[in-house]
Design an enzyme around this catalytic site. Structure first.
Site, PDB file in Angstrom:
ATOM      1  N   CYS A  23       5.210 -15.531  -9.829  1.00  0.00           N
ATOM      2  CA  CYS A  23       4.834 -14.108  -9.846  1.00  0.00           C
ATOM      3  C   CYS A  23       3.438 -13.887  -9.262  1.00  0.00           C
ATOM      4  O   CYS A  23       3.163 -12.826  -8.705  1.00  0.00           O
ATOM      5  CB  CYS A  23       4.820 -13.570 -11.268  1.00  0.00           C
ATOM      6  SG  CYS A  23       6.317 -13.789 -12.172  1.00  0.00           S
TER       7      CYS A  23
HETATM    8  N1  LIG Z   1       7.837 -11.623 -10.593  1.00  0.00           N
HETATM    9  C1  LIG Z   1       7.462 -11.380 -11.839  1.00  0.00           C
HETATM   10  O1  LIG Z   1       8.200 -11.630 -12.783  1.00  0.00           O
HETATM   11  N2  LIG Z   1       6.298 -10.753 -12.025  1.00  0.00           N
HETATM   12  C2  LIG Z   1       5.703 -10.528 -13.297  1.00  0.00           C
HETATM   13  C3  LIG Z   1       5.255  -9.120 -13.446  1.00  0.00           C
HETATM   14  C4  LIG Z   1       4.584  -8.860 -14.768  1.00  0.00           C
HETATM   15  C5  LIG Z   1       4.055  -7.449 -14.896  1.00  0.00           C
HETATM   16  N3  LIG Z   1       3.290  -7.290 -16.082  1.00  0.00           N
HETATM   17  C6  LIG Z   1       5.185  -6.443 -14.878  1.00  0.00           C
HETATM   18  O2  LIG Z   1       5.685  -6.125 -15.965  1.00  0.00           O
HETATM   19  O3  LIG Z   1       5.561  -5.955 -13.823  1.00  0.00           O
END
Ligand SMILES: NC(=O)NCCC[C@H](N)C(=O)O
Length: 437
Positions: free
Chosen positions: A427
């Site tokens: 991510c």
């Molecule tokens: N690719 C991913 O799973 N990204 C994590 C995103 C975390 C962020 N706090 C969200 O909820 O969008």
């Protein structure tokens, strides 16, 4: 130097990657905002920055050029034609419901503007604007009195834009908290000196019908030139995925044969496909076994196959693992995130045990807190190399060099703060180039 995008799979040696080290934007959060801003806790800024720096050092020592999105953005703001900049600022302000800010912000010095677009703007920094209802409401109900909210999720660089083969697809963030991120990232990649050459597809989120909302990068796995896998999740919507496949992917990429769509539970713990599945080596995946090892009929995730000129086909009898075997051979294996114990499978899926970033085949980065996952990987020949800030820089470099030379390595680093934002190594990174192998 601008460079072409080259992402043909998930595991070839990583050579160029975009990240964002969390900064002032995470300081501007309070516990009142957590849910709206998609965080589970307030992060310690200093600790978070250290953890992130450690990950960046591993990426760089493993041979990747690491680009920082805010540097690209600052460069883009000064290099872009004024009409493009005005459009970016106008849309940003429109999304935030403060259109009156646009003409003022666009005249800010480039560096200041780039910072403001990420970490937000206080009303107090805009003293000479006429009173507006938005400003009055912020004064009454927002203790931070912000005109433009901060973007604490920008560190999860995987999501706003998606590098697929030789181009960047601009995402559609599913939540208001992240909506600005795809505009900024696309703008930075398009106009920075170090940006990408070539086309940005799906480039204008406002030009497409409103129904085509919701497409985030964490849902897209580029498995091979022939096969993509996309999560139909809380964040990426069926209509958008279908439209993308039909109108953009199949017409653009002659080798692409099929797009597997994984029907994920619409829940936060599995907000993107990469929270439950990542690739770690040739024919080897890491993932949440209860969901991926069972067919739909058996309680697992459903898989739908999209192919050019054909109606979507639900593969009801197959699990995600079966589908991967169909494409990549019968020996294709899933390492269970958390190991075999259901308790630890649940615990470590939540702390991004399945969310690894691959530096090269068999060389991955993971949070070291996912001990059961690391044990399961050890069973398949992965040596755990723990990288920490207490080690001297030269020693860390040597560890990464040796780990990259070994057969299979999992580089573990502390992600105690980062993981509270609900994302791991995949991510946090947006690869733009992997070596062709
Ligand atoms: N690719 C991913 O799973 N990204 C994590 C995103 C975390 C962020 N706090 C969200 O909820 O969008």
């Amino acid at each position: 130097m601008r460079a072409p995008v080259q992402i043909n799979d998930e595991i070839s040696p990583l050579r160029r990657v975009v990240v964002h080290q969390p900064g002032a934007e995470i300081v501007r959060m309070t516990h009142w905002d957590l849910e709206r801003l998609l965080f589970d806790d307030l992060l310690s800024p200093a600790e978070t920055a250290l953890e992130h720096q450690l990950m960046v050092q591993i990426l760089a020592d493993a041979g990747a050029e690491v680009l920082e999105i805010t540097e690209l953005l600052a460069e883009a703001v000064t290099r872009a034609p004024i009409a493009a900049l005005e459009q970016l600022v106008h849309r940003t302000c429109e999304l935030a419901g403060v259109s009156e800010l646009g003409p003022k912000l666009v005249r800010w010095p480039g560096d200041e503007l780039a910072r403001a677009l990420v970490s937000g703007v206080h009303w107090r920094d805009l003293p000479d604007l006429p009173p507006s209802l938005a400003r009055i409401r912020a004064r009454i109900s927002d203790p931070r009195d912000m005109a433009l909210n901060p973007l604490p999720n920008l560190m999860f660089m995987r999501d706003p834009c998606i590098a697929i083969y030789d181009r960047v697809i601009v995402g559609r963030m599913a939540t208001p908290a992240r909506a600005r991120e795809s505009l900024l990232t696309a703008f930075a990649l398009e106009w920075a000196d170090q940006g990408v050459s070539g086309e940005l597809s799906f480039a204008d989120p406002h030009a497409q019908p409103q129904a085509h909302s919701g497409l985030e990068g964490g849902d897209v796995l580029v498995l091979s030139p022939e096969v993509l896998m996309i999560g139909c999740s809380e964040r990426s919507q069926p209509q958008t995925i279908e439209y993308l496949a039909r109108e953009v992917l199949f017409p653009s990429f002659a080798k692409l044969e099929r797009v597997y769509v994984v029907m994920l539970p619409q829940q936060r713990s599995m907000m993107h496909l990469d929270t439950v599945l990542t690739q770690v080596d040739t024919g080897l995946f890491l993932g949440h076994a209860p969901l991926l090892g069972r067919s739909l009929a058996d309680g697992g995730a459903g898989v739908v196959c999209l192919a050019p000129g054909r109606a979507p086909q639900l593969r009801e009898e197959l699990s995600v693992v079966d589908v991967l075997r169909e494409s990549f051979g019968p020996d294709t294996t899933l390492v269970a995130c958390g190991g075999e114990d259901p308790l630890h499978q649940e615990r470590e899926q939540w702390t991004d045990g399945a969310n690894s970033i691959c530096l090269a085949p068999g060389k991955i980065i993971l949070y070291s807190r996912n001990v059961r996952t690391i044990e399961a990987l050890a069973g398949l020949g992965f040596e755990h190399v723990r990288v920490s800030t207490v080690q001297e820089l030269d020693h860390r470099k040597e560890l990464v060099r040796a780990g990259m030379a070994a057969e299979r390595t999992v580089f573990g680093f502390s992600g105690s703060e980062l993981s509270r934002g609900r994302g791991g190594g995949r991510c946090l990174t947006m690869p733009l180039r992997r070596e062709r192998t």
